[in-house]
Scaffold this active site. Structure first.
Site, PDB file in Angstrom:
ATOM      1  N   ASP A  84       0.810  -1.211   0.000  1.00  0.00           N
ATOM      2  CA  ASP A  84       0.000   0.000   0.000  1.00  0.00           C
ATOM      3  C   ASP A  84       0.847   1.267   0.000  1.00  0.00           C
ATOM      4  O   ASP A  84       1.865   1.350   0.699  1.00  0.00           O
ATOM      5  CB  ASP A  84      -0.906  -0.008   1.241  1.00  0.00           C
ATOM      6  CG  ASP A  84      -1.703   1.256   1.399  1.00  0.00           C
ATOM      7  OD1 ASP A  84      -2.588   1.497   0.558  1.00  0.00           O
ATOM      8  OD2 ASP A  84      -1.443   2.017   2.353  1.00  0.00           O
ATOM      9  N   GLU A 131       1.316  -0.712  -5.101  1.00  0.00           N
ATOM     10  CA  GLU A 131       0.397   0.383  -5.410  1.00  0.00           C
ATOM     11  C   GLU A 131       1.207   1.643  -5.683  1.00  0.00           C
ATOM     12  O   GLU A 131       1.940   2.125  -4.822  1.00  0.00           O
ATOM     13  CB  GLU A 131      -0.565   0.654  -4.248  1.00  0.00           C
ATOM     14  CG  GLU A 131      -1.541   1.780  -4.579  1.00  0.00           C
ATOM     15  CD  GLU A 131      -2.301   2.312  -3.370  1.00  0.00           C
ATOM     16  OE1 GLU A 131      -3.450   2.745  -3.562  1.00  0.00           O
ATOM     17  OE2 GLU A 131      -1.754   2.312  -2.258  1.00  0.00           O
TER      18      GLU A 131
END
Length: 599
Positions: free
Chosen positions: A237, A310
């Protein structure tokens, strides 16, 4: 819409030769002899656990709920399910503020529940991937508490700074003008420690200090712990914000320049982010995580453990995550071009071509593409692209080369829920106000999954779910779409089946381009099998196209394999390539074979 290079141009990219044709189409040729690893043509499926399935009636999805629905994923043809964070958390940002990286959030279940999920997934030959949140922890994490107290070994676990003293007022001020993602200053004063700490997200999400080797090793320990639990890899993330610039010789951080994009001084986009995003050190950290993945496989055996990154960064930065000639990086840095380019340029065949160009033209040698049309941070795909284009976009990511990523509900054509200010949960919206919250909220794409037409769409038996249900669930749900003669769900399953059975889609070369004003065409081909041709009309009116403008080597007729929901054509029928009529929003997947059998 068309490339400006009118001569044949060969570019060595990703082991591909990319050719720009005078017609504006692009062609990639690939080696078809190499054996592909499991993830290279995988169908990844993102589960937002809080909204997938509630097993205990508290209105919140949980691990046992996911386990109970794994057979649904198997039936879909999913290769691997990626779970958004399930770790212990105060839930300020619904799991992205982690207070214990080594345990399960109680409202989601227990470690034993997670092990049961892994066991059932293994029985079904499904892989489970976890969300790894490396940039920050919750301010309730014991590491942060120890750092506040300056306990030995934890003094510099986070990014601390004394701040500045205003020469006029004598007041203490933050170290720099940096802004957080959820509005306002990225610095927060801690009274006990008498310093500011950095938080690129909510105040409760303190940034870890990756210039501290102890932090680097601790986070690698997190990875190994969950690998020991049987996960097949991680989606990482918010990686681009992992590092920020170092202080100058005087120990001070430089200010970001104004961006000119907005007059809202609280909005992160008010400033540039050159100093706090996309730093070169971040790339090296991703390479170190890849070493953890590869070492684990070398020691313990089994399939590759994958690393998905990401990043919404520019191509020149994003592509570095793949690695270089001497070092392997992430298996797949997520490709959000079909989200970002179409958001800025509009939904059209031309913007889709730009999005595909921007990825394939920059892809490093020997690396694998991937295609994403939605996630928990974006409005739902059917709402962004238009419901008429829902099948067209699902078809596109299944036909293009590489891996595909589906966010839960995209296979159904789920649309955004309408969330009032009173029901809003997302901190990105809650940190604003009732007048502007809809600009920032991510809640509409996080509404409960729609299983049935019954109470709470079959998601929960609770009197109230954590977010309200999206409208229309009574007709748009799994049960209804499985029972219908034709549905988005059945189209999606047919696409996955075709993708797994077609040699052209598995190993073939790719040609793509725009025909006419607004028709996007993809051809996947290989000498040993029938070619697959995708044709989608993104115009608001019907058109008739001549596919020979795209590829003069096509046969005179193509066999229809799969059609979008509103299409009136019949599967198995033959269609002339020189006069193919397409209704507004119509999308087709056709074969060069005279048979409708998938081969």
């Amino acid at each position: 819409m068309h490339r400006t290079r009118l001569d044949l141009l060969g570019l060595l990219v990703c082991g591909l030769v990319i050719l720009a044709h005078p017609s504006g189409s692009c062609e990639t040729t690939t080696s078809t002899t190499a054996t592909k690893d499991w993830w290279e043509n995988a169908q990844f499926y993102q589960i937002y656990p809080r909204s997938f399935m509630d097993s205990d009636g508290d209105g919140i999805g949980d691990l046992n709920g996911i386990t109970s629905k794994l057979e649904y994923l198997k039936d879909l043809g999913v290769t691997a399910a990626w779970l958004s964070p399930i770790f212990t958390s105060p839930m300020v940002d619904f799991g992205y503020d982690i207070s214990d990286f080594f345990d399960i959030q109680p409202e989601y279940g227990t470690l034993d529940d997670f092990r049961a999920l892994i066991k059932r997934a293994n029985e079904l030959d499904l892989k489970i991937i976890l969300d790894f949140v490396p940039n920050h922890s919750s301010d309730e994490n014991s590491w942060f508490v120890k750092s506040v107290n300056r306990e030995k070994g934890y003094e510099d676990y986070y990014v601390w700074h004394d701040g500045k003293v205003n020469s006029t007022t004598g007041a203490r001020e933050p170290p720099s003008n940096w802004l957080q993602a959820f509005r306002g200053s990225a610095w927060e004063w801690n009274e006990k420690r008498q310093q500011y700490y950095l938080h690129q997200f909510a105040v409760q999400q303190a940034d870890l200090n990756y210039r501290n080797p102890l932090v680097v090793e601790q986070m690698k320990r997190v990875l190994r712990y969950w690998l020991d639990q049987g996960v097949a890899g991680f989606r990482c993330d918010a990686v681009p914000v992992l590092f920020e610039i170092e202080p100058d010789a005087d120990g001070q951080y430089a200010d970001e320049e104004l961006s000119g994009l907005t007059d809202d001084v609280e909005d992160r986009k008010y400033l540039k982010s050159d100093l706090i995003e996309n730093r070169p050190e971040t790339i090296d950290m991703a390479y170190q995580w890849r070493v953890v993945m590869d070492d684990y496989q070398r020691i313990h055996g089994g399939d590759s453990r994958v690393l998905l990154i990401e990043t919404y960064a520019p191509p020149a930065y994003t592509m570095q995550f793949y690695g270089n000639r001497s070092t392997a990086g992430a298996h797949l840095p997520f490709n959000f071009n079909l989200i970002t380019v179409l958001a800025s340029d509009g939904v059209s065949a031309g913007s889709i071509k730009t999005a595909v160009d921007n990825w394939l033209d920059n892809l490093p040698a020997g690396r694998v593409a991937n295609w994403v049309i939605g996630n928990h941070d974006q409005r739902r795909a059917a709402s962004r692209y238009g419901t008429a284009n829902a099948d067209a976009m699902n078809m596109l990511v299944m036909v293009l080369p590489g891996a595909s990523v589906t966010y839960q509900g995209e296979e159904l054509g789920m649309t955004d829920g309408e969330i009032s200010w009173e029901d809003t949960q997302d901190p990105a919206a809650c940190n604003s106000n009732s007048d502007i919250y809809e600009q920032f909220t991510r809640d509409p794409s996080r509404t409960p999954f729609q299983w049935t037409s019954g109470t709470n769409a079959g998601f929960s038996t609770a009197s109230k779910t954590w977010l309200p249900l999206a409208a229309g669930y009574q007709t748009l749900n799994v049960d209804a779409e499985q029972a219908a003669q034709r549905s988005h769900l059945k189209i999606y399953k047919a696409l996955v089946e075709l993708r797994k059975s077609s040699l052209a889609l598995q190993n073939g070369s790719t040609k793509y381009g725009v025909v006419g004003e607004n028709v996007f065409v993809v051809k996947r081909y290989i000498s040993s099998s029938a070619s697959i041709i995708y044709v989608a009309n993104f115009a608001s009116k019907g058109v008739t196209v001549d596919l020979y403008e795209f590829d003069k080597t096509l046969p005179t007729h193509l066999t229809l394999l799969i059609r979008s929901l509103q299409s009136s054509k019949a599967e198995g029928s033959l269609f002339e390539v020189t006069g193919l009529s397409l209704a507004a929003g119509e999308a087709l997947v056709l074969s060069s074979s005279s048979s409708s059998r998938f081969d």
